[in-house]
Scaffold this active site. Structure first.
Site, PDB file in Angstrom:
ATOM      1  N   ARG A 108       0.821  -1.213   0.000  1.00 37.86           N
ATOM      2  CA  ARG A 108       0.000   0.000   0.000  1.00 37.86           C
ATOM      3  C   ARG A 108       0.853   1.261   0.000  1.00 37.86           C
ATOM      4  O   ARG A 108       0.392   2.331  -0.335  1.00 37.86           O
ATOM      5  CB  ARG A 108      -0.903   0.024   1.241  1.00 37.86           C
ATOM      6  CG  ARG A 108      -2.206  -0.696   0.989  1.00 37.86           C
ATOM      7  CD  ARG A 108      -3.072  -0.683   2.205  1.00 37.86           C
ATOM      8  NE  ARG A 108      -2.508  -1.524   3.253  1.00 37.86           N
ATOM      9  CZ  ARG A 108      -3.199  -1.999   4.288  1.00 37.86           C
ATOM     10  NH1 ARG A 108      -4.461  -1.686   4.412  1.00 37.86           N
ATOM     11  NH2 ARG A 108      -2.645  -2.754   5.190  1.00 37.86           N
ATOM     12  N   LYS A 118      -0.125 -18.273   8.288  1.00 42.01           N
ATOM     13  CA  LYS A 118      -0.991 -18.371   9.452  1.00 42.01           C
ATOM     14  C   LYS A 118      -1.121 -16.992  10.105  1.00 42.01           C
ATOM     15  O   LYS A 118      -0.245 -16.169   9.874  1.00 42.01           O
ATOM     16  CB  LYS A 118      -0.456 -19.414  10.425  1.00 42.01           C
ATOM     17  CG  LYS A 118       0.741 -18.957  11.267  1.00 42.01           C
ATOM     18  CD  LYS A 118       1.059 -19.971  12.302  1.00 42.01           C
ATOM     19  CE  LYS A 118       0.802 -19.488  13.690  1.00 42.01           C
ATOM     20  NZ  LYS A 118       1.815 -18.603  14.272  1.00 42.01           N
ATOM     21  N   ASP A 171       3.277 -23.783   7.465  1.00 39.92           N
ATOM     22  CA  ASP A 171       3.613 -23.865   8.881  1.00 39.92           C
ATOM     23  C   ASP A 171       5.132 -23.914   8.869  1.00 39.92           C
ATOM     24  O   ASP A 171       5.713 -24.930   8.470  1.00 39.92           O
ATOM     25  CB  ASP A 171       3.039 -25.139   9.513  1.00 39.92           C
ATOM     26  CG  ASP A 171       3.333 -25.189  10.996  1.00 39.92           C
ATOM     27  OD1 ASP A 171       4.496 -24.927  11.369  1.00 39.92           O
ATOM     28  OD2 ASP A 171       2.422 -25.471  11.786  1.00 39.92           O
ATOM     29  N   HIS A 172       5.777 -22.824   9.255  1.00 42.02           N
ATOM     30  CA  HIS A 172       7.219 -22.757   8.986  1.00 42.02           C
ATOM     31  C   HIS A 172       8.008 -23.817   9.756  1.00 42.02           C
ATOM     32  O   HIS A 172       9.130 -24.140   9.391  1.00 42.02           O
ATOM     33  CB  HIS A 172       7.779 -21.345   9.218  1.00 42.02           C
ATOM     34  CG  HIS A 172       7.988 -20.978  10.651  1.00 42.02           C
ATOM     35  ND1 HIS A 172       6.995 -20.511  11.456  1.00 42.02           N
ATOM     36  CD2 HIS A 172       9.102 -21.002  11.423  1.00 42.02           C
ATOM     37  CE1 HIS A 172       7.486 -20.275  12.652  1.00 42.02           C
ATOM     38  NE2 HIS A 172       8.769 -20.553  12.666  1.00 42.02           N
ATOM     39  N   HIS A 189       2.137 -25.408  15.131  1.00 43.48           N
ATOM     40  CA  HIS A 189       3.498 -25.952  15.202  1.00 43.48           C
ATOM     41  C   HIS A 189       3.585 -27.230  16.052  1.00 43.48           C
ATOM     42  O   HIS A 189       4.154 -28.231  15.633  1.00 43.48           O
ATOM     43  CB  HIS A 189       4.478 -24.913  15.772  1.00 43.48           C
ATOM     44  CG  HIS A 189       4.472 -23.605  15.040  1.00 43.48           C
ATOM     45  ND1 HIS A 189       4.282 -23.530  13.679  1.00 43.48           N
ATOM     46  CD2 HIS A 189       4.640 -22.326  15.456  1.00 43.48           C
ATOM     47  CE1 HIS A 189       4.327 -22.256  13.308  1.00 43.48           C
ATOM     48  NE2 HIS A 189       4.538 -21.506  14.355  1.00 43.48           N
ATOM     49  N   LYS A 249       5.883 -18.225  26.105  1.00 45.91           N
ATOM     50  CA  LYS A 249       6.743 -17.064  25.855  1.00 45.91           C
ATOM     51  C   LYS A 249       7.374 -16.666  27.181  1.00 45.91           C
ATOM     52  O   LYS A 249       6.860 -16.987  28.244  1.00 45.91           O
ATOM     53  CB  LYS A 249       5.909 -15.902  25.321  1.00 45.91           C
ATOM     54  CG  LYS A 249       5.285 -16.224  23.962  1.00 45.91           C
ATOM     55  CD  LYS A 249       5.519 -15.099  23.001  1.00 45.91           C
ATOM     56  CE  LYS A 249       4.945 -15.369  21.639  1.00 45.91           C
ATOM     57  NZ  LYS A 249       5.942 -15.723  20.623  1.00 45.91           N
TER      58      LYS A 249
HETATM   59  C1  BG6 Z   1       5.311 -17.999  14.948  1.00 40.04           C
HETATM   60  C2  BG6 Z   1       4.541 -17.398  16.100  1.00 40.04           C
HETATM   61  O1  BG6 Z   1       4.484 -18.805  14.166  1.00 40.04           O
HETATM   62  O2  BG6 Z   1       6.384 -18.783  15.457  1.00 40.04           O
HETATM   63  C3  BG6 Z   1       5.449 -16.582  16.988  1.00 40.04           C
HETATM   64  O3  BG6 Z   1       3.507 -16.591  15.592  1.00 40.04           O
HETATM   65  C4  BG6 Z   1       6.636 -17.397  17.435  1.00 40.04           C
HETATM   66  O4  BG6 Z   1       4.743 -16.092  18.121  1.00 40.04           O
HETATM   67  C5  BG6 Z   1       7.322 -18.048  16.235  1.00 40.04           C
HETATM   68  O5  BG6 Z   1       7.538 -16.534  18.101  1.00 40.04           O
HETATM   69  C6  BG6 Z   1       8.390 -19.007  16.686  1.00 40.04           C
HETATM   70  O6  BG6 Z   1       9.120 -19.446  15.578  1.00 40.04           O
HETATM   71  P1  BG6 Z   1      10.612 -19.964  15.734  1.00 40.04           P
HETATM   72  O7  BG6 Z   1      10.962 -20.481  14.383  1.00 40.04           O
HETATM   73  O8  BG6 Z   1      11.426 -18.789  16.149  1.00 40.04           O
HETATM   74  O9  BG6 Z   1      10.556 -21.017  16.793  1.00 40.04           O
END
Ligand code: BG6
Length: 487
Positions: free
Chosen positions: A48, A147, A176-177, A239, A338
Site C-alpha cells: 500500500r 498463518k 507452517d514454517h 506448530h 513465551k
Molecule cells: C510464529 C509465532 O508462528 O512462530 C510466533 O507466531 C513465534 O509467536 C514463532 O515466536 C516461533 O518461531 P521460531 O521459528 O522462532 O521457533
C-alpha cells in the site's frame, strides 16, 4: 550452481511487512544466489506504501543489510538480486489498483505464479477475488497462505472456503514454517530410513513423549495480534500439532504430498477429545508476570500496551492421548510458552525401563533410554544410553552417555525454514504444507479445549518471566509419576 528451470513470478502481498523483510526477502536472496531462482524470475512486492521502483529496491537492500549476517550480505550479489525486484502499489480493497499488477504479470502470461499472502487473513478472500476478476489466476498459479488461518474451526472454514472459490486445493499452500526446519524434516528421515527404530516406535517400548517449544522472547510488539490468539492458537494448534503428527504418524506409503498428509491427518483424527473433566486435569494455561530475561528485568504481560485486563494465555501445557493401536496408553505431553527461562524446542522420546536389572545391587539407578531431538537453538539428535564407567573398580559402575546422531552440515549456509518452503512452492511440491482437512482436524480438537478455557473450567495460572512456566505444568506431568525433561 543449482539449476532451476522454471521461470516464475512471485508476488508478495503485504510485501512491506515484517515477515517479508525478516524472512521472505532473505530467503529469496539465498535462493537467487544459489541458483534456485531462475534469473528471469521476478519478485513483485504488492504494497500500500506509494513508492518508486528505485525507492523499493533501496528499501529492500537496507532490510537485507539489517537481517542478513554480514558474512552473507554481498554487494555484487545484492545488485544482481535487485534486478529481480519489482513493486506495485495496491489497495487490497480496491479492484482498480490491481491494474498495474495485471500489466506487469501479463507480460509473461504463461509463467508460473506464486501469490504469497502475507497479510491479515481478512484480506485473503478479497485478494483472491480481485486476482480472479483481473484474470490473474492461471492453471500455473499457486497461492501461499500465512498463518493464522482463522481463530477457530468456524472462522478458518470461512477463510478457506473463500480462497477455494478461486483456487483449487492443489494450488493452495498453507505454511507452517516449522515443517521447513531441517531438524523437523529429519524426524521423518530418522523414523523411516532406519530399521533400528522400527520395532521400538510404539506403545510396547515407548513410555511417553514430550514436545516443548519454549521461547525466551515475549510478544515482540505484536500485541494486537497475540492478544487475540494466545499460546494455544499461535503455537499449539499449528506448530506443536505438526510436530506431534510427524512423531506419531504411521509410515506413509511414499513421500508424495498426499501420502504424507493422509497419515498426519489420521493422527489428528485419533486424538482423544477432552471432556470437561479432562480439560480440568490435563490442560494448563498461564500468563507471565514480571521477571527477568537474559539477566534484564522485564515487565509482565499485563503491563504491555493496553493489556491490563487481558486474559490471554502466554503458556499452554497439555497431556494428549492418541487413541490408536500404536500409541495406546502412551501420553504425549506438550508445552509452549513465551518469556520462558531459555529458548528451547525439543522432542524427547522416553523409552520404557528395562524389564529387570542385574545391576540393582549397585545402588545406581538405570536411566531409561531417551531420544532427544533438539530443534533449537541447538540442532541435534542424541540417544541416551547406559554405559560402564571405564576402570578397574571392583564393583561395576554405570553412567548415562549420549550418542550424537548428527552429521555436521557440509554447507556453510544453513537454509532457513522459509527458504526450503519457498523453494517447494516454486517446485510445486506441497508435501510440507497443510492440507485443508489437517487444519480443520487440528482446530476441531483445539476448539474443545479453548471452549473449556473460555468457560473457566481451568483457572488461568501465572509464572514469572524467565522461569520454566507455572507449577501447575509440573503437577500436570508429576501426577503421572513423570517429570519434564531438563528439570
Ligand atoms: C510464529 C509465532 O508462528 O512462530 C510466533 O507466531 C513465534 O509467536 C514463532 O515466536 C516461533 O518461531 P521460531 O521459528 O522462532 O521457533
Amino acid at each position: 550452481m543449482n539449476e532451476i528451470k522454471n521461470e516464475c513470478d512471485i508476488i508478495i502481498f503485504g510485501g512491506h511487512g515484517d515477515l517479508s523483510f525478516r524472512k521472505l526477502m532473505p530467503a529469496l536472496y539465498h535462493l537467487s544466489n544459489e541458483g534456485y531462482l531462475h534469473e528471469q524470475s521476478r519478485i513483485v512486492t504488492a504494497t500500500r506504501d506509494p513508492m518508486s521502483l528505485e525507492e523499493h529496491r533501496t528499501l529492500v537492500r537496507s532490510k537485507l543489510k539489517e537481517f542478513l549476517p554480514d558474512s552473507v550480505f554481498d554487494e555484487e550479489q545484492v545488485k544482481h538480486f535487485e534486478k529481480q525486484l519489482h513493486v506495485v502499489i495496491i489497495d487490497f480493497k480496491s479492484d482498480e489498483s490491481y491494474r498495474s499488477l495485471k500489466a506487469l504479470l501479463d507480460l509473461f502470461p504463461q509463467r508460473e505464479r506464486v501469490n504469497y499472502l502475507s497479510t491479515a487473513p481478512d484480506f485473503f478472500g478479497p485478494i483472491c477475488k480481485s486476482l480472479s476478476q483481473f484474470g490473474l489466476i492461471t492453471p500455473q498459479s499457486r497461492v501461499v497462505l500465512e498463518k493464522p488461518i482463522g481463530h477457530d474451526l468456524h472462522s478458518s472454514r470461512v477463510i478457506n472456503l473463500e480462497v477455494l472459490n478461486y483456487f483449487d486445493e492443489s494450488q493452495i499452500y498453507r505454511i507452517d514454517h516449522y515443517l521447513g526446519k531441517d531438524t523437523v524434516q529429519n524426524i521423518m528421515a530418522l523414523r523411516f530410513s532406519n530399521r533400528f527404530f522400527m520395532p521400538l516406535w510404539n506403545a510396547n517400548h515407548i513410555d511417553h513423549i514430550q514436545i516443548t517449544v519454549a521461547e525466551s522472547v515475549g510478544v515482540e510488539g505484536r500485541w494486537g495480534y497475540y492478544d487475540h490468539y494466545g499460546a494455544m492458537r499461535d503455537m499449539v494448534q499449528n506448530h506443536l500439532m505438526q510436530l506431534l503428527c510427524l512423531v506419531a504418524m504411521e509410515p506413509p506409503c511414499s513421500l508424495d504430498a498426499d501420502s504424507v498428509r493422509d497419515e498426519k491427518v489420521k493422527v489428528l483424527r485419533s486424538l482423544r477429545m477432552m471432556t470437561p473433566a479432562d480439560i480440568a486435569e490435563k490442560s494448563v494455561r498461564a500468563q507471565y508476570t514480571k521477571g527477568a530475561s537474559n539477566g534484564e528485568p522485564v515487565p509482565g504481560y499485563r503491563e504491555g500496551e493496553g493489556m491490563a485486563e487481558s486474559n490471554t494465555e502466554t503458556f499452554a501445557a497439555l497431556r494428549v492421548d492418541i487413541d490408536n493401536w500404536r500409541w495406546n496408553g502412551v501420553p504425549f505431553y506438550l508445552r509452549s510458552g513465551k518469556r520462558m527461562r531459555k529458548r528451547n524446542s525439543e522432542i524427547v522420546i522416553y523409552f520404557k525401563k528395562i524389564p529387570h536389572s542385574i545391576f540393582a545391587n549397585l545402588g545406581k539407578r538405570i536411566s531409561e533410554n531417551k531420544l532427544v531431538i533438539s530443534l533449537q537453538p541447538k540442532e541435534s539428535i542424541q540417544l541416551q544410553l547406559m554405559n560402564k564407567v571405564p576402570g578397574l573398580s571392583e564393583q561395576m559402575r554405570l553412567q548415562p552417555v549420549e550418542l550424537e546422531l548428527n552429521t555436521p552440515l557440509t554447507k556453510e549456509h544453513k537454509p532457513d525454514a522459509y527458504e526450503r518452503l519457498l523453494l517447494d512452492v516454486i517446485r510445486a511440491n506441497p508435501t510440507l504444507f497443510m492440507r485443508l482437512d489437517e487444519v480443520e482436524a487440528a482446530w476441531k480438537w483445539v476448539d474443545v479445549i479453548l471452549k473449556g478455557w473460555a468457560e473457566d473450567i481451568v483457572p488461568m495460572k501465572s509464572y514469572s518471566a524467565g522461569t520454566d512456566g507455572p507449577s501447575a505444568a509440573v503437577q500436570l506431568i508429576a501426577r503421572d509419576g513423570r517429570s519434564w525433561h531438563d528439570e
